[in-house]
Scaffold this active site. Structure first.
Site, mmCIF file in Angstrom:
data_model
loop_
_atom_site.group_PDB
_atom_site.id
_atom_site.type_symbol
_atom_site.label_atom_id
_atom_site.label_comp_id
_atom_site.label_asym_id
_atom_site.label_seq_id
_atom_site.Cartn_x
_atom_site.Cartn_y
_atom_site.Cartn_z
ATOM 1 N N SER A 335 0.027 8.209 -2.431
ATOM 2 C CA SER A 335 -0.992 9.082 -1.849
ATOM 3 C C SER A 335 -1.526 9.988 -2.950
ATOM 4 C CB SER A 335 -0.385 9.938 -0.737
ATOM 5 O OG SER A 335 -1.324 10.857 -0.233
ATOM 6 N N ARG A 406 -7.474 13.679 4.740
ATOM 7 C CA ARG A 406 -6.675 12.455 4.785
ATOM 8 C C ARG A 406 -5.431 12.571 3.920
ATOM 9 N NH1 ARG A 406 -9.311 7.102 2.943
ATOM 10 N NH2 ARG A 406 -7.706 6.930 1.359
ATOM 11 N N TYR A 409 -2.991 14.588 5.752
ATOM 12 C CA TYR A 409 -2.457 13.794 6.866
ATOM 13 C C TYR A 409 -1.369 12.846 6.368
ATOM 14 C CZ TYR A 409 -2.083 10.600 10.763
ATOM 15 O OH TYR A 409 -1.587 9.835 11.778
ATOM 16 N N GLU A 410 -1.623 12.208 5.212
ATOM 17 C CA GLU A 410 -0.613 11.306 4.653
ATOM 18 C C GLU A 410 0.663 12.062 4.330
ATOM 19 O OE1 GLU A 410 -2.371 9.357 1.319
ATOM 20 O OE2 GLU A 410 -3.898 8.357 2.513
ATOM 21 N N LEU A 411 0.520 13.274 3.754
ATOM 22 C CA LEU A 411 1.691 14.062 3.423
ATOM 23 C C LEU A 411 2.461 14.458 4.679
ATOM 24 C CD1 LEU A 411 3.492 15.628 1.528
ATOM 25 C CD2 LEU A 411 1.837 17.498 1.555
#
Length: 511
Positions: A335, A406, A409-411
């Site tokens: 990410s 985003r 959100y990934e984290l």
């Protein structure tokens, strides 16, 4: 001893007149009177006839008999310290022997904290009580009083408080002005000398009633994918609410049996051991956490129940963890910055070219990089969940620009899987120097081990630099490939240059 005896958090009064709290992990300040004790009823349950009582301390993984002295005294079911010293920290046990067999009655972990010479208390040795204004309340002094004639003094913020000398400090009606740090000091006479014991309470009085919370273990019962021969560290974290109960405890059980304690000395720990109990405070919320180390997963471990038990305020919560063989497709999901307002080409090149070239081509890892591996037009949210689920690690490339919706959100998805589901471990790469981590979610600090590997441009370029060594250490184990390239001369590195260096990456472990 049955497990039920261990789990009943009760207090009883012995023949000596002292109270005996049943607890496995204890914090105490150096220079104070203190004692360890066990319930007399335990010996009656397990022993009949003549027997000997011996106290032991764990020393480098071996139990050593405690020899009495003028400072350490064994009296019936008590082991007294007059006073306790920093060197007394460690694992203790009491064993009964009838000449034929030895029976361990109880174990403790004693943590002796250094005294704060500039204050009347140690900030790591206090409990917090949050109460509503307009109500009555009492603060209780220490349970270590051994005589009604002991002198008791109360302090507020290290100043004598209204000449109070009772075991309990009573407030008929609390106001916000009553908020403060209260320390109770007991003077105890022993063999012509005066010793003392203290207890410190942080009282927070709020105008409105505090939020009612439920004691809970973070995360539900779970299955962790792993491999035979792999090291696993199981984390159990319990949320206690807005104060730290004195009787808060957290245990691991393996098929309903207590594991051995970790010694902290390399090469001496058993194959499975339990680390020390730790207390955490994030903002006004309190947590407890404990790790269980499994050096090498075996087939037998796949059939075991690893149970975490949280106890506080006469309530109990449990969480069961099971191991199963790993079915992950990727070694890591990457990410990085992507769609921020001011992206940098260097960071993009690091994520899409340098990182996969070294980890995949040189070391045999399989990465999932969203921009490279996910077909356009698919549902982003569903894909992120799916690919993180399929990955053993989540690599976060951090910079001050790591603020896109985003990316965050990934984290947060990765944090949920690391902290709650325990399916994915997180690796943080600090691509550019960061002085303030406040832009990251607060829950990141709850990870059992939050590690940051720093990229130092030219100094990190060589495949044998500390950066790649430290990164590989945090990645899943892979056999070393023989055709390792030593530099990046074939890469267009732009302003970074192509001359390799061998050192320069710092490794910071942040807990």
């Amino acid at each position: 001893m049955t497990l039920m005896i261990f789990f009943l958090m009760i207090i009883f009064e012995s023949a000596t007149g002292k109270l005996c709290p049943l607890r496995a992990s204890i914090d105490v300040l150096e220079g104070e009177y203190f004692f360890l004790c066990y319930l007399e009823s335990m010996q009656e349950h397990f022993q009949e006839g003549a027997y000997a009582i011996n106290w032991y301390k764990d020393n480098a993984g071996k139990q050593e008999l405690i020899k009495e002295s003028h400072r350490i005294v064994s009296q019936m079911n008590f082991l007294e310290f007059w006073p306790v010293e920093l060197a007394d920290s460690g694992n203790y046990s009491v064993i009964h022997s009838n000449g034929k067999q030895n029976l361990t009655i109880q174990k403790w972990t004693l943590n002796v904290l250094e005294r704060n010479k500039s204050s009347c208390f140690n900030k790591n040795h206090l409990t917090t009580e949050i109460k509503s204004a307009g109500t009555g309340h009492s603060l209780k002094c220490s349970d270590l009083s051994v005589s009604e004639n002991n002198s008791i003094t109360w302090y507020k913020d290290c100043k004598n408080y209204e000449n109070e000398t009772e075991l309990e400090l009573d407030f008929e009606t609390l106001t916000v002005q009553h908020s403060g740090i209260y320390t109770c000091k007991i003077l105890i006479s022993h063999e012509g000398k005066i010793y003392h014991s203290t207890n410190t309470i942080k009282l927070v009085v709020e105008e409105d009633a505090p939020e009612v919370v439920t004691l809970e273990i973070v995360g539900c019962h779970e299955e962790i994918e792993t491999e035979i021969g792999k090291e696993e560290i199981l984390n159990c974290t319990g949320f206690l609410g807005y104060y730290m109960p004195e009787d808060a405890s957290l245990y691991w059980l393996i098929n309903q049996e207590f594991p051995e304690k970790c010694t902290g000395i390399p090469g001496t720990d058993p194959s499975i051991c339990e680390e020390e109990f730790k207390k955490l405070q994030l903002g006004n919320k309190f947590y407890v956490t404990r790790l269980l180390q499994i050096k090498k997963v075996t087939d037998e471990d796949m059939n075991r129940n690893f149970t975490c038990m949280l106890q506080a305020d006469e309530r109990t919560q449990t969480k069961i963890v099971k191991l199963k063989k790993d079915g992950k497709e990727y070694d890591a999901f990457v990410s990085y910055l992507k769609d921020c307002i001011s992206p940098t080409e260097d960071e993009r090149e690091f994520a899409l070219k340098i990182l996969p070239m070294i980890l995949e081509e040189n070391f045999g890892y399989k990465l999932c990089i969203f921009e490279r591996d996910v077909s356009p037009g698919r549902a982003v949210v569903d894909d992120i969940h799916s690919f993180i689920d399929k990955s053993r690690r989540l690599i976060i490339i951090l910079s001050q620009n790591y603020i896109s919706d985003r990316a965050i959100y990934e984290l947060e998805s990765g944090l949920h899987k690391a902290l709650v589901e325990r399916k994915t471990k997180i690796i943080l790469i600090e691509y550019m120097p960061i002085s303030d981590y406040s832009f990251l979610p607060e829950s990141l600090s709850l990870l059992p081990s939050k590690r940051v590997v720093k990229w130092k441009k030219d100094k990190s370029l060589h495949v044998n630099s500390r950066f790649w060594k430290n990164l590989r250490y945090l990645m899943p184990a892979k056999p070393t490939k023989k055709n390792i390239k030593g530099h990046y001369n074939n890469l267009d590195l732009g302003s970074q240059g192509a001359q390799p260096l061998t050192e320069g990456c710092e490794f910071n472990g942040v807990v």
